[in-house]
Each structure stands twice: as structure tokens, then as C-alpha cells.
Design a protein around this motif. Sequence first.
Motif, PDB file in Angstrom:
ATOM      1  N   ASN A  46       0.841  -1.193   0.000  1.00 29.73           N
ATOM      2  CA  ASN A  46       0.000   0.000   0.000  1.00 29.73           C
ATOM      3  C   ASN A  46       0.883   1.253   0.000  1.00 29.73           C
ATOM      4  N   PRO A  47       0.622   2.204  -0.888  1.00 27.97           N
ATOM      5  CA  PRO A  47       1.514   3.358  -1.002  1.00 27.97           C
ATOM      6  C   PRO A  47       1.520   4.254   0.222  1.00 27.97           C
ATOM      7  N   PHE A  92      -2.038  -0.823  -6.887  1.00 21.89           N
ATOM      8  CA  PHE A  92      -0.933   0.133  -6.869  1.00 21.89           C
ATOM      9  C   PHE A  92       0.379  -0.465  -7.386  1.00 21.89           C
ATOM     10  N   ASP A  93       0.702  -1.668  -6.953  1.00 22.36           N
ATOM     11  CA  ASP A  93       1.969  -2.300  -7.339  1.00 22.36           C
ATOM     12  C   ASP A  93       1.821  -3.223  -8.544  1.00 22.36           C
ATOM     13  N   GLY A  94       0.600  -3.450  -8.993  1.00 19.54           N
ATOM     14  CA  GLY A  94       0.372  -4.322 -10.129  1.00 19.54           C
ATOM     15  C   GLY A  94      -0.085  -5.706  -9.709  1.00 19.54           C
ATOM     16  N   THR A  95      -0.696  -6.410 -10.645  1.00 21.00           N
ATOM     17  CA  THR A  95      -1.212  -7.760 -10.399  1.00 21.00           C
ATOM     18  C   THR A  95      -0.286  -8.772 -11.049  1.00 21.00           C
ATOM     19  N   ARG A 266      -5.298   5.518   1.034  1.00 21.99           N
ATOM     20  CA  ARG A 266      -5.931   5.051  -0.199  1.00 21.99           C
ATOM     21  C   ARG A 266      -5.961   3.523  -0.189  1.00 21.99           C
ATOM     22  N   PHE A 267      -7.100   2.968  -0.538  1.00 25.92           N
ATOM     23  CA  PHE A 267      -7.255   1.528  -0.745  1.00 25.92           C
ATOM     24  C   PHE A 267      -8.036   1.301  -2.039  1.00 25.92           C
ATOM     25  N   ALA A 268      -7.796   0.160  -2.684  1.00 25.82           N
ATOM     26  CA  ALA A 268      -8.691  -0.255  -3.760  1.00 25.82           C
ATOM     27  C   ALA A 268     -10.091  -0.431  -3.170  1.00 25.82           C
ATOM     28  N   PRO A 269     -11.141  -0.241  -3.963  1.00 22.80           N
ATOM     29  CA  PRO A 269     -12.508  -0.281  -3.414  1.00 22.80           C
ATOM     30  C   PRO A 269     -12.845  -1.561  -2.652  1.00 22.80           C
ATOM     31  N   ASP A 270     -12.414  -2.731  -3.160  1.00 20.24           N
ATOM     32  CA  ASP A 270     -12.762  -3.975  -2.467  1.00 20.24           C
ATOM     33  C   ASP A 270     -12.018  -4.091  -1.145  1.00 20.24           C
ATOM     34  N   ILE A 271     -10.781  -3.605  -1.106  1.00 20.63           N
ATOM     35  CA  ILE A 271     -10.021  -3.639   0.150  1.00 20.63           C
ATOM     36  C   ILE A 271     -10.635  -2.673   1.159  1.00 20.63           C
TER      37      ILE A 271
END
Length: 391
Positions: A46-47, A92-95, A266-271
Motif C-alpha cells: 500500500n503506497p 498500486f503495485d500491479g497484479t 488510499r485503498f482499492a474499493p474492495d479492500i
Amino acid sequence: MLPDHGAFVPGPRLRVAPTGSGMLDGLTFAVKDNMDVAGWITGAGNPDWRAAQSPAVRSAPTVRALLGDGAELVGRTVSDELAFSLEGRNAFDGTPINPACPGGLSGGSSSGSAVAVAAHLADIALGTDTGGSVRVPASFCGIFGFRPSHGRVSLDGVVPLASRYDTVGWFSRTAEVLWRAGSVLLGESGSDEAPPVRLTLASDAFGMMDITHRTALLQAARALGPHDVCFLFNNEQPLWLECYRVLQGAEIWRAHGDWINRTRPRFAPDIAARFADASSISDEEVRLMAKVRSRIGAHVRSLVPVGTILVLPTAPGPALSRTAGAAEIGTFYAQALALTAAAGHAGLPQLSIPAARTASGCPLGLSMIGWPGSDAAMLQIAASWEAKTVA
């Protein structure tokens, strides 16, 4: 395709030479982005977490152990955000790209670690496993993965998620290397020969799978030798899942709630949705589910007296599609977390081996849960079974 399959955290590649010599001479390893390496920042996927950290003063004991026994550290691997996912995505870091199942996710949260091993970028990789974050990626990527008994391997220098379920686990492409890494991390190599064991197949756990996948895994399981059959869930699968959701979520919020409320990261929506759910869990829910956990743990332990191994699918199916929708992902979590909760609620060691493949070639993992204290024995058993099971 990225040359490293997206396994490593973007930026300068972390590399550390061995500090000693031993069982791991000539081998390489990678480390998940929630474990400290001296002189480097631990980003936890997480950034905003990463931006708030200073370089670690000291490496985690697990990292020091592998370096001290001759392994070279060749990279820090991508983690799902704060290890709070089983999918293998990071906004953020890629999948990371699953080399064993084109179009499929790698599984998480130790996604980069599994991909690094599966793509032959490292011989060993360290990950963490709270609710399946080593076991599920091992299954999806067609490699060996081991979750040790709770408390058996040090969690010092690791970003916590849910302390009563957190473990440090590891991956390899062969059972022999998995055992060598385990001998170092566990501080014991076991006896000279794998002990005799009795197998018990959890029929209701296999029943969660598609008929084709179930048939392939059962064939692999039966090839291991004579077995008994049992019921694992006793028609309480939803309760097992709810128990895990409540107890894990409460501990996650205890570990990270103050930071989230203070910094609004900041988080991705699902997180973000998962953290919001964790914040809503009440003390009364925790009290009730702690009793359920004790009962479930006792039940699972009763199925694995000394010398007995419980056999079940690692995951409910092959790797999720990278384009899977919300309904498919929701079904996956409901099934996968129930399966992985068995060892989690009981605090027992669990090994995932690559045992079968789908018609399209994607791996299916077969799992073994051992009796209390059987960590070293489980790794020896895996090595003795490798020729019979690996797909």
C-alpha cells in the motif's frame, strides 16, 4: 509479458548476499512485501503505508535464517494490500501474472512470492498466511506451499493482519527444497525417514468442487494409499466462515484501525470495503464466535490424532479468471475461506501440493492438514509422496 511476471515490487530490486553457509547453499529466495529486510522499507502493498515507514533496522528472523544458511535474497515480492485478500490483485503495485494458468489470477495475498517461484525467479519464497494467503496461491500457481502451526515460526518483523491466525509460510517448486527451507525455519529436520501415516479424506470438502475438478483431485488423493472418509464441516460451513470473518476482522481492525482513522489511506474499493466491515464488528460478536472457534478447533484436532493426515482440496477450484466478476469472486471467498479456516481455527500445519490439472492445464492443489506438532513430519511426508502426486 513482463520479464519478472510482475512478481517483484516496482523500483530497485532488493538483493542481499548470503551471510552464512548450510543446507540452502546455491539457492535463491524472495520475500513478501510485509516482512522487514534491513535497510529497506516494508511497504505492505500500500503506497500510504509505505510512505509512512522508515527503512528497517533489522531483518525479520525468517529472512536472517535463510540468509544465514546460504540462500541469496533476490527480491521483494508484491503483496495484496496489507495482506487482506486471496485474489492476487494490487491496484498500486500491479497484479502478478500466473505463469501456470494464463488468464488466471495468482491468488493472494502472497501473490508475488508464489509467482516468483512458479516462474523460476526464485527457488524459495517467504509469504504470510492468515486465511489461505500461502495455500491458495500455491494451488493456483501449481507449486508447493506450507502454512506451519500457528506460533511455530516467528512473526517478528512482519506487518500483522490478525494475530491469532497469522503465520509465516513458504513456497518452492519441489518438496525436497520445501523441506530444506523448513528445516532451517523450523529449526528441525525431523527423523531420517517419513513416518507412516493414516489418511482421512474430508468428503464434504471435496463436495464443494465442480465434478470434473473433484474427480481429478480425488484420483490424486487415492493414489497416496488406503484412506478413511470423514465429514469436516458437519453442515456448518456458513458458521465456520462467519466465525473466521468476525474473529479475523476484529483483530485486523485492532491492528490497523487507528492508523486508518488517523491517516485515511488510499485503498482499492474492495479492500476498503473489507476494512469497513472489520470496523463494524462488535465485542459481543467476538465473544460468541470465540466459543465457536474453540468448538471448531477441537473438532478438527479430533480428526487428526497423531499419525493421521486430513486430506482436502486447497481451494474450491483452479485460479480465478483475471476478469472474474463480483458474483464469482463472492462465491470463491465463501468456499475458499471455509476450506482454509479448518487449519486456521485449529492452529494446525497445512501443506498444499500440486496434484492435478484442469482440461485447460491450470493447476489444482491438494492439501494435507497434520496433527499438532507435525510440521517437520509433514514436510518429510511431502517429499516421500512427490513422485505419486505432482501434476
